[in-house]
Write an enzyme that holds these catalytic residues in place. Structure first.
Site, short mmCIF file in Angstrom:
data_model
loop_
_atom_site.label_atom_id
_atom_site.label_comp_id
_atom_site.label_asym_id
_atom_site.label_seq_id
_atom_site.Cartn_x
_atom_site.Cartn_y
_atom_site.Cartn_z
N GLU A 69 0.84 -1.20 0.00
CA GLU A 69 0.00 0.00 0.00
C GLU A 69 0.88 1.25 0.00
OE1 GLU A 69 -2.42 -2.31 3.50
OE2 GLU A 69 -2.13 -0.16 3.67
N CYS B 68 3.56 8.30 1.18
CA CYS B 68 4.06 7.34 2.16
C CYS B 68 4.18 5.99 1.46
CB CYS B 68 3.05 7.28 3.31
SG CYS B 68 3.41 6.03 4.53
N CYS C 289 6.16 -7.53 7.15
CA CYS C 289 7.21 -7.05 8.05
C CYS C 289 7.60 -8.16 9.02
CB CYS C 289 6.69 -5.84 8.83
SG CYS C 289 7.97 -5.01 9.78
N CYS D 38 6.01 -5.67 15.88
CA CYS D 38 5.47 -4.71 16.85
C CYS D 38 4.01 -5.08 17.14
CB CYS D 38 5.54 -3.28 16.30
SG CYS D 38 7.23 -2.76 15.93
N CYS E 277 0.86 -3.11 15.59
CA CYS E 277 0.91 -2.74 14.17
C CYS E 277 0.22 -3.77 13.29
CB CYS E 277 2.37 -2.59 13.75
SG CYS E 277 2.55 -2.16 12.01
N CYS F 260 -0.81 2.27 7.94
CA CYS F 260 -0.11 1.25 7.16
C CYS F 260 -0.56 -0.16 7.51
CB CYS F 260 1.38 1.37 7.38
SG CYS F 260 1.88 1.05 9.08
N1 SAH Z 1 8.95 -0.09 10.19
C1 SAH Z 1 9.05 1.33 10.22
C2 SAH Z 1 8.12 2.07 9.29
C3 SAH Z 1 6.72 1.55 9.13
S1 SAH Z 1 5.54 1.83 10.42
C4 SAH Z 1 8.90 1.83 11.63
O1 SAH Z 1 8.66 1.03 12.52
O2 SAH Z 1 9.06 3.01 11.87
C5 SAH Z 1 5.13 3.52 10.32
C6 SAH Z 1 4.79 4.11 11.67
O3 SAH Z 1 3.46 3.75 12.08
C7 SAH Z 1 5.71 3.68 12.79
O4 SAH Z 1 6.02 4.79 13.59
C8 SAH Z 1 4.86 2.68 13.52
O5 SAH Z 1 5.32 2.45 14.81
C9 SAH Z 1 3.50 3.33 13.44
N2 SAH Z 1 2.37 2.46 13.72
C10 SAH Z 1 2.21 1.17 13.43
N3 SAH Z 1 1.03 0.72 13.88
C11 SAH Z 1 0.41 1.75 14.44
C12 SAH Z 1 -0.84 1.93 15.09
N4 SAH Z 1 -1.69 0.91 15.24
N5 SAH Z 1 -1.13 3.15 15.56
C13 SAH Z 1 -0.27 4.19 15.42
N6 SAH Z 1 0.91 4.09 14.83
C14 SAH Z 1 1.27 2.88 14.35
#
Ligand code: SAH
Length: 349
Positions: free
Chosen positions: A91, A104, A111, A115, A118, A337
């Site tokens: 996406e 973006c 991934c 996390c 996420c 994302c």
């Molecule tokens: N892997 C990279 C980039 C992709 S995630 C990273 O971790 O930075 C892009 C951003 O969205 C990151 O800051 C991630 O922590 C955040 N993110 C992921 N899931 C989220 C959620 N449910 N709510 C808010 N931010 C989120």
């Protein structure tokens, strides 16, 4: 799969063509078409039909089998859902700010970082994207937007879509240099942000690349105990090592670090957490971006309450930390994302 021409730098296309005995002006013409985001050889009417047919046998211009566009009804945000040639999904999101358009991009299909909050982690890892596939997200969006806005230009890129950019280091670095190339998108490093969950060894490497982009760190917790619980990467690279790498990055590039911090009710949003965070960042030239956590189905995390967010912000400000609360765009189209890829994988399973 055929060789994707967007994987190449202009000079490499020159070499490919000269190896095939084609005159250099043909390579120049192709490079001009790539600069215009061409997706089909049939557009290249200044090339003989026979040559276009030969090229079509050997090369691809379009990295995607399918593109679905979802337009927000609340603002100008557009979400692009791409199916790659091998069926993987990624996406990208187009955001319209007063200073221009920002895209973006995803850097991997899925991934590995895991996390807990996420959506991208929830459906696992498919594969790394090539540099040309990442660039093709910009190409497809530009081609789509120019249908209605002929002078459309992407001003900024954020590497914050699906995937961990520093886990696909070589392809991502090549993508950055391609996007910066004057014959492609000509986007300056200062208009690029790369977001990472904190791969410390790769941050050190990035600091040596002489690309002064904005490094954004997904921090989300002020102590190892709390960060370990939501971000497995923290067990490999704990906070002290991460903050050291940020100090080095700042010293070497002169670029202020940006920290992303998603406020999760009852997890990381107390005044105590804010004070610990301010202590952790003391003396570092940085900026904290507070994000209301996006509630992902299946994950137990809830968005912090408004008054808690204000308390948290005020505490950081009192400690002289630069802080902003991120505006929410595209709230109606699952612009965060991984949400669409996850939905597609769930339907497929
Ligand atoms: N892997 C990279 C980039 C992709 S995630 C990273 O971790 O930075 C892009 C951003 O969205 C990151 O800051 C991630 O922590 C955040 N993110 C992921 N899931 C989220 C959620 N449910 N709510 C808010 N931010 C989120």
């Amino acid at each position: 799969m055929k060789h994707l021409l967007y994987d190449d730098f202009p000079a490499e296309i020159g070499r490919l063509f000269s190896e095939r005995g084609l005159p250099s002006f043909r390579a120049k013409q192709i490079n001009e078409w790539l600069g215009k985001c061409a997706l089909d050889f049939s557009q290249m009417t200044n090339l003989p039909i026979a040559l276009r047919e030969d090229l079509m046998q050997e090369f691809d211009l379009n990295a995607f089998r399918d593109v679905t566009v979802i337009q927000s009804k609340l603002d100008d945000t557009r979400k692009y859902f791409f199916t790659l040639r091998d069926g993987e999904h990624i996406e990208a999101v187009l955001l319209h700010y007063h200073h221009g358009y920002s895209v973006c991009v995803s850097t991997q299909a899925g991934c590995k970082m895991g996390c807990k909050f996420c959506a991208s982690s929830a459906c696992g890892f498919g594969r790394d994207l090539t540099c040309g596939e990442i660039l093709s997200e910009l190409v497809a969006i530009t081609a789509d937007m120019r249908k209605t806005t002929p002078d459309f230009r992407i001003g900024h890129i954020v590497l914050m879509g699906i995937g961990e950019p520093l886990d696909n280091y070589d392809n991502v670095l090549r993508f950055l240099r391609l996007a910066m190339d004057e014959e492609r998108f000509g986007i300056g490093a200062r208009n690029i942000s790369l977001s990472t969950c904190g791969l410390v060894d790769k941050i050190a490497k990035l600091a040596e690349e002489n690309i002064p982009l904005t490094l954004s760190i997904s921090l989300h917790a002020p102590t190892d105990l709390k960060r370990d619980a939501i971000m497995p990467v923290n067990r490999r690279f704990p906070l002290a090592a991460l903050i050291d790498a940020c100090r080095d990055y700042d010293r070497k590039t002169g670029r202020r670090i940006s920290f992303e911090y998603a406020l999760i009710a009852g997890e990381n949003d107390s005044v105590e957490d804010a004070k610990t965070l301010a202590n952790l960042l003391r003396g570092l030239d940085c900026h904290v971006n507070l994000i209301p956590v996006n509630e992902v189905p299946g994950a137990p995390y809830r968005t912090a309450r408004e008054n808690q967010r204000l308390l948290f912000t005020n505490t950081l400000e009192k400690c002289k930390i630069n802080v902003t609360v991120r505006r929410t765009l595209g709230a109606d189209i699952e612009a965060a994302c991984g949400q669409l890829r996850r939905a597609a994988n769930n339907t497929a399973n």
